[in-house]
Design a protein around this motif. Structure first.
Motif, PDB file in Angstrom:
ATOM      1  N   THR A 330       9.957  -3.174   3.645  1.00 29.96           N
ATOM      2  CA  THR A 330       9.780  -3.660   5.022  1.00 29.96           C
ATOM      3  C   THR A 330      10.773  -4.751   5.374  1.00 29.96           C
ATOM      4  O   THR A 330      10.919  -5.098   6.546  1.00 29.96           O
ATOM      5  CB  THR A 330       8.354  -4.181   5.211  1.00 29.96           C
ATOM      6  OG1 THR A 330       8.094  -5.198   4.239  1.00 29.96           O
ATOM      7  CG2 THR A 330       7.343  -3.063   5.051  1.00 29.96           C
ATOM      8  N   ARG A 356       2.235  -2.057   6.016  1.00 33.84           N
ATOM      9  CA  ARG A 356       2.408  -2.357   4.589  1.00 33.84           C
ATOM     10  C   ARG A 356       3.087  -1.167   3.933  1.00 33.84           C
ATOM     11  O   ARG A 356       2.633  -0.025   4.064  1.00 33.84           O
ATOM     12  CB  ARG A 356       1.066  -2.614   3.908  1.00 33.84           C
ATOM     13  CG  ARG A 356       0.299  -3.795   4.454  1.00 33.84           C
ATOM     14  CD  ARG A 356      -0.798  -4.235   3.474  1.00 33.84           C
ATOM     15  NE  ARG A 356      -1.583  -3.111   2.985  1.00 33.84           N
ATOM     16  CZ  ARG A 356      -2.653  -2.635   3.607  1.00 33.84           C
ATOM     17  NH1 ARG A 356      -3.039  -3.169   4.762  1.00 33.84           N
ATOM     18  NH2 ARG A 356      -3.335  -1.617   3.102  1.00 33.84           N
ATOM     19  N   THR A 363       2.843   4.185   2.682  1.00 31.33           N
ATOM     20  CA  THR A 363       2.871   3.301   3.850  1.00 31.33           C
ATOM     21  C   THR A 363       1.491   3.301   4.499  1.00 31.33           C
ATOM     22  O   THR A 363       0.823   4.328   4.579  1.00 31.33           O
ATOM     23  CB  THR A 363       3.911   3.787   4.874  1.00 31.33           C
ATOM     24  OG1 THR A 363       5.205   3.794   4.262  1.00 31.33           O
ATOM     25  CG2 THR A 363       3.930   2.884   6.110  1.00 31.33           C
TER      26      THR A 363
END
Length: 372
Positions: A330, A356, A363
């Motif tokens: 991320t 997340r 994911t």
């Protein structure tokens, strides 16, 4: 009628009723496979639907342990007897599958199978798939077993055909909606934009020699631009998910998941609490976030399992889309267009979006939407 006969009738009834219940087609077919194995006393049962590329779009089994599945490996290709059954409308009943002319063996981890009963799943002259059993307990498959398996295969055909008809109706709806939008764009917006361009050209030629008339023409340009904007807004409103307007977010998500279950190899599941109706803008935002997250999981993350949850919270509703795909770091990725769109949709309705993910760890997208 004996107790055993009544039990068999009840199991047949449950399998048949599953075809018309509000289950995904995969669940219906799994119910039929499991019922076939129990009713006919087989050790193993399986159902395959070809994908048109030499393999199977769906391959469901019953009687195998998780360890046996792991040892077998990938979904079997259309070879040997499994391939032959997809081109022959006649049932196959043999005492020893290994002596059938089309038998070509099985992988090293495959369980041993001897007596075999298989029937095609047909719709008219079309063979949609195959349903088969192996290793009859306490005897061999007989003509009565064959008739019962043909009955269950007929109900499997109903489930498959219904799923295909539903998908075709969705495709037709999309085509019709595109045609409607094209007509509206041509009839309203395109004509106004054409008039706007002509008026702007006229103003340009007048601005030097007749400023007053040029100013009047520019007023017309302003009015036409405002009308074109209003027309575009009305068309965009018509693009909203049709399911949301009538049944709400929960029903729209359920239909979306059922559709994906029919057309995708990944297993997509849905879990929901009874949730209140949200404002129209909030339901649209949540639905679009779910679509974007599902699209990313299926197209980019190569996910095999996706879970969608809609939960009631003290302050509102939480939508979660979690996948087991390849994931991503991320750090520095929040600027991707899809992620920006999801964050903006959540903020626009007073909600919050959390993502997340990590490489190799899947994911999870969570959207929190307040009730008010």
């Amino acid at each position: 009628m004996g107790e055993c006969d009544r039990d068999e009738l009840r199991e047949v009834s449950e399998a048949v009723l599953a075809v018309t219940a509000h289950l995904s087609v995969r669940e219906v077919l799994q119910t039929i496979v499991s019922a076939a194995r129990r009713l006919l006393g087989a050790q193993y049962a399986a159902l395959g639907i070809p994908d048109g590329n030499g393999s199977f779009r769906e391959f469901l089994a019953d009687g195998l342990t998780a360890e046996q599945w792991r040892r077998i490996g990938p979904i079997p290709r259309q070879h040997g007897l499994l391939g032959a059954m997809l081109h022959d409308p006649d049932p196959v009943r043999v005492a020893d599958i290994r002596r059938h002319p089309s038998f070509e063996g099985w992988p090293s981890g495959h369980p041993e199978m001897v007596d075999f009963l298989g029937v095609p799943i047909v719709d008219g002259a079309d063979i949609l798939g195959e349903l088969f059993l192996a290793n009859k307990q306490g005897g061999s498959f007989d003509a009565d077993d064959e008739e019962l398996l043909k009955l269950l295969a007929a109900h499997a055909a109903i489930a498959i055909v219904n799923a295909r008809l539903y998908e075709r109706s969705r495709e037709l709806s999309i085509v019709e909606e595109r045609q409607r939008i094209a007509r509206e764009l041509h009839d309203a917006v395109t004509q106004k934009l054409f008039s706007l361009r002509l008026t702007a050209d006229a103003a340009l030629t007048l601005i030097a020699r007749d400023p007053a008339r040029a100013a009047a023409e520019l007023d017309v340009v302003r009015r036409l631009a405002a009308e074109a904007t209003a027309e575009l807004k009305s068309i965009v409103v018509g693009l909203g998910p049709v399911d949301l307007a009538g049944d709400g977010l929960a029903a729209a998500l359920r239909r979306q998941i059922e559709l994906l279950e029919r057309v995708q190899e990944a297993r997509v599941s849905l879990a929901m609490d009874p949730v209140p109706r949200l404002p129209a803008a909030s339901e649209e935002a949540a639905y679009r976030v779910a679509q974007e997250a599902l699209h990313n999981a299926l197209r980019h993350a190569a996910a095999t399992r996706i879970t969608v949850e809609l939960r009631r919270t003290p302050k509102g509703v939480t939508l979660t889309v979690a996948d087991d795909g390849r994931g991503f770091s991320t750090a520095g990725r929040q600027g991707r267009l899809g992620l920006i769109s999801m964050h903006e949709r959540a903020r626009a309705v007073g909600g919050r979006l959390l993502i997340r993910s990590a490489p190799g760890e899947g994911t999870t997208v969570t959207m929190e939407v307040p009730v008010a």
